[in-house]
Design a protein around this motif. Structure first.
Motif, PDB file in Angstrom:
ATOM      1  N   LYS A 117       0.829  -1.205   0.000  1.00 34.04           N
ATOM      2  CA  LYS A 117       0.000   0.000   0.000  1.00 34.04           C
ATOM      3  C   LYS A 117       0.862   1.253   0.000  1.00 34.04           C
ATOM      4  N   GLU A 118       1.883   1.257   0.831  1.00 36.83           N
ATOM      5  CA  GLU A 118       2.778   2.409   0.921  1.00 36.83           C
ATOM      6  C   GLU A 118       3.472   2.675  -0.415  1.00 36.83           C
ATOM      7  N   ASN A 119       3.926   1.605  -1.067  1.00 33.89           N
ATOM      8  CA  ASN A 119       4.640   1.782  -2.327  1.00 33.89           C
ATOM      9  C   ASN A 119       3.716   2.259  -3.444  1.00 33.89           C
ATOM     10  N   VAL A 120       2.481   1.760  -3.471  1.00 30.75           N
ATOM     11  CA  VAL A 120       1.522   2.194  -4.498  1.00 30.75           C
ATOM     12  C   VAL A 120       1.310   3.701  -4.408  1.00 30.75           C
ATOM     13  N   ILE A 121       1.060   4.199  -3.209  1.00 26.80           N
ATOM     14  CA  ILE A 121       0.824   5.631  -3.013  1.00 26.80           C
ATOM     15  C   ILE A 121       2.057   6.433  -3.431  1.00 26.80           C
ATOM     16  N   LYS A 122       3.224   5.948  -3.051  1.00 29.34           N
ATOM     17  CA  LYS A 122       4.487   6.624  -3.383  1.00 29.34           C
ATOM     18  C   LYS A 122       4.683   6.696  -4.896  1.00 29.34           C
ATOM     19  N   ILE A 141      -1.734  -2.176 -12.232  1.00 27.97           N
ATOM     20  CA  ILE A 141      -0.639  -2.862 -11.568  1.00 27.97           C
ATOM     21  C   ILE A 141       0.163  -3.561 -12.664  1.00 27.97           C
ATOM     22  N   HIS A 142       1.478  -3.372 -12.664  1.00 24.63           N
ATOM     23  CA  HIS A 142       2.297  -3.841 -13.785  1.00 24.63           C
ATOM     24  C   HIS A 142       2.424  -5.368 -13.815  1.00 24.63           C
ATOM     25  N   TRP A 143       2.766  -5.947 -12.673  1.00 22.47           N
ATOM     26  CA  TRP A 143       2.883  -7.406 -12.545  1.00 22.47           C
ATOM     27  C   TRP A 143       2.394  -7.811 -11.156  1.00 22.47           C
ATOM     28  N   PRO A 144       1.873  -9.010 -11.011  1.00 21.45           N
ATOM     29  CA  PRO A 144       1.458  -9.487  -9.683  1.00 21.45           C
ATOM     30  C   PRO A 144       2.651  -9.559  -8.727  1.00 21.45           C
ATOM     31  N   ASP A 145       2.404  -9.269  -7.469  1.00 19.77           N
ATOM     32  CA  ASP A 145       3.416  -9.357  -6.411  1.00 19.77           C
ATOM     33  C   ASP A 145       2.915 -10.367  -5.392  1.00 19.77           C
ATOM     34  N   SER A 146       3.555 -11.536  -5.336  1.00 22.42           N
ATOM     35  CA  SER A 146       3.063 -12.612  -4.464  1.00 22.42           C
ATOM     36  C   SER A 146       3.309 -12.325  -2.987  1.00 22.42           C
ATOM     37  N   THR A 147       4.153 -11.329  -2.682  1.00 19.80           N
ATOM     38  CA  THR A 147       4.486 -11.047  -1.290  1.00 19.80           C
ATOM     39  C   THR A 147       3.529 -10.070  -0.621  1.00 19.80           C
ATOM     40  N   THR A 148       2.685  -9.424  -1.406  1.00 20.76           N
ATOM     41  CA  THR A 148       1.714  -8.468  -0.860  1.00 20.76           C
ATOM     42  C   THR A 148       0.300  -8.975  -1.133  1.00 20.76           C
ATOM     43  N   PRO A 149      -0.565  -9.055  -0.127  1.00 22.18           N
ATOM     44  CA  PRO A 149      -1.946  -9.485  -0.376  1.00 22.18           C
ATOM     45  C   PRO A 149      -2.600  -8.568  -1.409  1.00 22.18           C
ATOM     46  N   ILE A 150      -3.318  -9.165  -2.327  1.00 25.02           N
ATOM     47  CA  ILE A 150      -3.996  -8.375  -3.350  1.00 25.02           C
ATOM     48  C   ILE A 150      -4.939  -7.370  -2.700  1.00 25.02           C
ATOM     49  N   SER A 151      -5.571  -7.757  -1.618  1.00 24.08           N
ATOM     50  CA  SER A 151      -6.505  -6.851  -0.934  1.00 24.08           C
ATOM     51  C   SER A 151      -5.805  -5.587  -0.452  1.00 24.08           C
ATOM     52  N   GLU A 152      -4.563  -5.710   0.007  1.00 26.78           N
ATOM     53  CA  GLU A 152      -3.812  -4.537   0.478  1.00 26.78           C
ATOM     54  C   GLU A 152      -3.525  -3.588  -0.691  1.00 26.78           C
ATOM     55  N   THR A 153      -3.096  -4.153  -1.820  1.00 27.65           N
ATOM     56  CA  THR A 153      -2.823  -3.339  -3.006  1.00 27.65           C
ATOM     57  C   THR A 153      -4.087  -2.621  -3.455  1.00 27.65           C
ATOM     58  N   MET A 154      -5.204  -3.348  -3.476  1.00 29.60           N
ATOM     59  CA  MET A 154      -6.461  -2.767  -3.951  1.00 29.60           C
ATOM     60  C   MET A 154      -7.009  -1.715  -2.995  1.00 29.60           C
ATOM     61  N   GLU A 155      -6.713  -1.835  -1.722  1.00 32.14           N
ATOM     62  CA  GLU A 155      -7.119  -0.802  -0.765  1.00 32.14           C
ATOM     63  C   GLU A 155      -6.435   0.517  -1.104  1.00 32.14           C
ATOM     64  N   ALA A 156      -5.160   0.438  -1.489  1.00 35.17           N
ATOM     65  CA  ALA A 156      -4.427   1.643  -1.892  1.00 35.17           C
ATOM     66  C   ALA A 156      -5.048   2.237  -3.149  1.00 35.17           C
ATOM     67  N   VAL A 157      -5.400   1.371  -4.092  1.00 33.14           N
ATOM     68  CA  VAL A 157      -6.027   1.825  -5.332  1.00 33.14           C
ATOM     69  C   VAL A 157      -7.360   2.511  -5.039  1.00 33.14           C
ATOM     70  N   ASP A 158      -8.155   1.908  -4.159  1.00 36.89           N
ATOM     71  CA  ASP A 158      -9.456   2.492  -3.815  1.00 36.89           C
ATOM     72  C   ASP A 158      -9.280   3.879  -3.208  1.00 36.89           C
ATOM     73  N   THR A 159      -8.259   4.045  -2.386  1.00 34.04           N
ATOM     74  CA  THR A 159      -7.961   5.350  -1.793  1.00 34.04           C
ATOM     75  C   THR A 159      -7.661   6.379  -2.880  1.00 34.04           C
ATOM     76  N   LEU A 160      -6.877   5.991  -3.875  1.00 31.60           N
ATOM     77  CA  LEU A 160      -6.516   6.892  -4.974  1.00 31.60           C
ATOM     78  C   LEU A 160      -7.732   7.267  -5.813  1.00 31.60           C
ATOM     79  N   ILE A 161      -8.635   6.326  -5.981  1.00 33.42           N
ATOM     80  CA  ILE A 161      -9.867   6.620  -6.717  1.00 33.42           C
ATOM     81  C   ILE A 161     -10.702   7.640  -5.941  1.00 33.42           C
ATOM     82  N   GLN A 162     -10.828   7.418  -4.637  1.00 36.81           N
ATOM     83  CA  GLN A 162     -11.607   8.337  -3.795  1.00 36.81           C
ATOM     84  C   GLN A 162     -10.996   9.735  -3.790  1.00 36.81           C
ATOM     85  N   GLN A 163      -9.667   9.814  -3.910  1.00 34.92           N
ATOM     86  CA  GLN A 163      -8.969  11.095  -3.921  1.00 34.92           C
ATOM     87  C   GLN A 163      -9.027  11.783  -5.289  1.00 34.92           C
TER      88      GLN A 163
END
Length: 328
Positions: A117-122, A141-163
């Protein structure tokens, strides 16, 4: 030019979209800045309204040149597509999935798939700055990242949409299960995946799924990074740091050469280039929304844009498909 709605989103994109990987230079044997910017201007002047890029392309250079080029165009009439999730500057601190060592003027640069999430926002803040804009039309998202839950990545995306920093969201190189997991948090407009006459794997499962879910398909590498232009068979010399030296090795080059020769005969009768023929065929395939076409100068950009100026008849499509079938 023809414009198509992307999946369930409200975006109307040019069917031929400017693909900005090559102008970044890294992995492509370098670039010429003036030619690259001229190619962007020429695309827009010839009704290509959509540009697809990523921070990784040229380690930020591709986005920077697009931002510079767009200063003389109406931003509201251009759709900017960019990505996140490939980290090369060490900011992941070794986290994420190691992808490969990229070449940066002879220096090896480790690249990681990292979508916390932090990296997406950055990354988005950095992309907005390079592109000289305050919003992205389609973030991917360029490529899947198996080390980060997809839900965490999408939460960051949802924040960006709301903003209001992104209009809509798509994925890239995602499998069906990964799309289904992402859809639990964010509506997915598209999946950007490799597709060409030489690589039609997505036709079996992915395209039927995305068609049923009203998710667009953005086809990348339709020319197989220039192989289907036929130029490689005339002058096969590539710069030492050009990734295609290894990339082309996956294909039976003699069969590809035969295909190119057969397609050239049809292209010649229609007074078009083989590149235009290949791109037009790609735009007409079931489930394909838009097609990325790279250009390193204005001439190539104009040629790509004119792809939509002609059509292919049923008999011509049958001829092309018959030629492609010989690859098996």
């Amino acid at each position: 030019m023809e414009y198509r709605k992307l999946g369930i989103s409200e975006l109307e994109l040019s069917t031929i979209t400017y693909g900005a990987f090559a102008i970044g230079g890294n992995m492509w044997g370098g670039n010429e800045k003036k030619d690259s910017i001229d190619s962007i201007h020429a695309s827009i002047d010839h009704c290509v309204t959509t540009i697809d890029t990523a921070p990784f392309y040229g380690f930020g250079l591709s986005e920077e040149m697009i931002g510079e080029a767009l200063k003389s165009h109406d931003r509201s009439k251009v759709q900017l597509l960019t990505k996140f999730g490939l980290v090369w500057d060490g900011s992941s601190n070794g986290k994420g999935d190691f992808f490969f060592d990229a070449d940066d003027n002879g220096k090896k640069v480790p690249v990681y798939k990292y979508s916390s999430k932090e990296n997406v926002i950055k990354e988005i803040e950095e992309s907005l700055k390079r592109l000289k804009t305050d919003y992205i039309d389609l973030l991917q998202i360029h490529w899947p990242d198996s080390t980060t839950p997809i839900s965490e990545t999408m939460e960051a995306v949802d924040t960006l949409i709301q903003q209001g920093k992104i209009r809509t969201f798509g994925v890239s190189n995602y499998s069906i299960p990964q799309i289904q997991e992402a859809q639990k948090t964010v509506q997915i407009a598209s999946n950007q995946v490799a597709y060409s006459m030489l690589n039609r794997k997505i036709e079996t499962d992915l395209i039927p799924f995305t068609a049923a879910e009203n998710i667009g398909i953005i086809a990348y590498s339709p020319m197989e990074r220039g192989l289907l232009t036929g130029k490689y068979f005339i002058d096969s010399k590539l710069k030492e740091n050009d990734h295609r030296n290894g990339y082309f090795g996956q294909f039976d080059l003699q069969k590809v050469k035969t295909l190119v020769e057969e397609l050239s005969s049809l292209a010649n009768t229609k007074h078009i280039s083989i590149s235009q023929l290949v791109l037009r065929w790609t735009t007409l395939q079931k489930g394909i929304s838009i097609v990325l076409a790279g250009a390193r100068n204005a001439e190539q950009a104009i040629s790509n844009a004119k792809t939509m100026d002609f059509d292919l008849s049923v008999s011509e499509l049958e001829f092309i498909n018959q030629a492609i079938s010989k690859l098996k």
